[in-house]
Motif scaffolding. Sequence first.
Motif, PDB file in Angstrom:
ATOM      1  N   UNK A   7     -18.007  -0.143  13.822  1.00 25.28           N
ATOM      2  CA  UNK A   7     -17.847  -1.339  14.651  1.00 25.28           C
ATOM      3  C   UNK A   7     -16.355  -1.599  14.771  1.00 25.28           C
ATOM      4  N   UNK A   8     -15.808  -1.415  15.969  1.00 24.40           N
ATOM      5  CA  UNK A   8     -14.351  -1.413  16.137  1.00 24.40           C
ATOM      6  C   UNK A   8     -13.763  -2.783  16.451  1.00 24.40           C
ATOM      7  N   UNK A   9     -14.603  -3.799  16.689  1.00 25.55           N
ATOM      8  CA  UNK A   9     -14.123  -5.160  16.996  1.00 25.55           C
ATOM      9  C   UNK A   9     -13.056  -5.127  18.097  1.00 25.55           C
ATOM     10  N   UNK A 232     -14.116  -5.879   6.147  1.00 23.99           N
ATOM     11  CA  UNK A 232     -13.264  -4.725   5.855  1.00 23.99           C
ATOM     12  C   UNK A 232     -12.297  -4.982   4.718  1.00 23.99           C
ATOM     13  N   UNK A 233     -11.671  -6.169   4.708  1.00 21.18           N
ATOM     14  CA  UNK A 233     -10.621  -6.430   3.723  1.00 21.18           C
ATOM     15  C   UNK A 233     -11.176  -6.621   2.317  1.00 21.18           C
ATOM     16  N   UNK A 240     -23.784  -1.910   8.203  1.00 20.32           N
ATOM     17  CA  UNK A 240     -23.696  -0.719   9.051  1.00 20.32           C
ATOM     18  C   UNK A 240     -24.493   0.391   8.387  1.00 20.32           C
ATOM     19  N   UNK A 241     -25.285   1.103   9.180  1.00 19.90           N
ATOM     20  CA  UNK A 241     -26.245   2.049   8.593  1.00 19.90           C
ATOM     21  C   UNK A 241     -26.327   3.329   9.406  1.00 19.90           C
ATOM     22  N   UNK A 242     -26.713   4.403   8.703  1.00 20.69           N
ATOM     23  CA  UNK A 242     -27.060   5.673   9.332  1.00 20.69           C
ATOM     24  C   UNK A 242     -28.405   6.093   8.750  1.00 20.69           C
ATOM     25  N   UNK A 263     -12.942  -5.603  11.597  1.00 21.22           N
ATOM     26  CA  UNK A 263     -13.404  -6.346  10.429  1.00 21.22           C
ATOM     27  C   UNK A 263     -14.529  -5.601   9.705  1.00 21.22           C
ATOM     28  N   UNK A 264     -14.824  -4.380  10.155  1.00 20.79           N
ATOM     29  CA  UNK A 264     -15.795  -3.508   9.499  1.00 20.79           C
ATOM     30  C   UNK A 264     -15.097  -2.259   8.979  1.00 20.79           C
ATOM     31  N   UNK A 265     -15.690  -1.647   7.980  1.00 18.69           N
ATOM     32  CA  UNK A 265     -15.315  -0.295   7.600  1.00 18.69           C
ATOM     33  C   UNK A 265     -16.267   0.689   8.260  1.00 18.69           C
TER      34      UNK A 265
END
Length: 280
Positions: A7-9, A232-233, A240-242, A263-265
């Motif tokens: 998720x790239x925001x 993220x911080x 987030x899932x696979x 704000x995501x990794x």
Amino acid sequence: MRIATFNVQHGLGPDGRVDNARLADAVAALDADIVGLQEVDLRQARSGGADQARLCAEAMGAVDQRFRPALAGPFRYPGVRRRARRTERPGAPGYGIALLSRFPVRIWHTVLLPPATPWVWGRVQLGTDEPRVALAAQVDAPSGPLTVVCTHLSVYQFPSVTWAGGLARRAVGYRRGTPGERHAERQVDHLRRRLEGLPRPLVLLGDFNLRAPIPAERTGWRSLATGDTYPRHDPRFQIDHILWDGGVVPDVEGRVVDTGVSDHRALVVDVDQPTKMQNG
């Protein structure tokens, strides 16, 4: 083969700036063969009018890519932006998801997900739930075909309302829900049904806005990677899932990557793909 979701925001960095070159470099650094992106801008003022999916695709060496808007039009203007239709004019401003692949894509599919709150004429937003979509690609991977589906699910949580309030809400198109229930859980169920006819093996990835292990439990599919991805911080939970359904077997455990953007990794996994595709 390496697969990632991120998720790239819209490329927002911790410095409060959108830097499209920094975003493209972050995606390229994942060194993934297939990447699903969420919160992607196309021709939006806040991200300099860039085609972010194309920039990221070029940076990672993708041979095929597609952007699928959930919202069409300028994002900053309510009443001008609208719920995206199944087909939109190529290059029109939008905000949504993207799939990028270093391998050719045979066929693309779009699934429009049901919103929890109504959009009158597709343009006037009465509630807080944004439109959501899923984008599926049948990929010609070196070891055999693979179906990959990217999505970004709802953050909406059904509130507690009076009996009369509930009647009034449903009269204008609000969905009925148990107080505290997350609409994303319904969208997971909807996706599972809609994806039944696509070939296997199948990978479903994205920002589900649901904590682990809910997505795997509701689908009955296997999670390929675990690890806290948000915020993220200081990540405290995984949204987030696979997931996989079919013959995909991971070579190694997945991992979480701090790209320094959003704000995501990112969530990354290496998979060993079977050569035989099943119809599911």
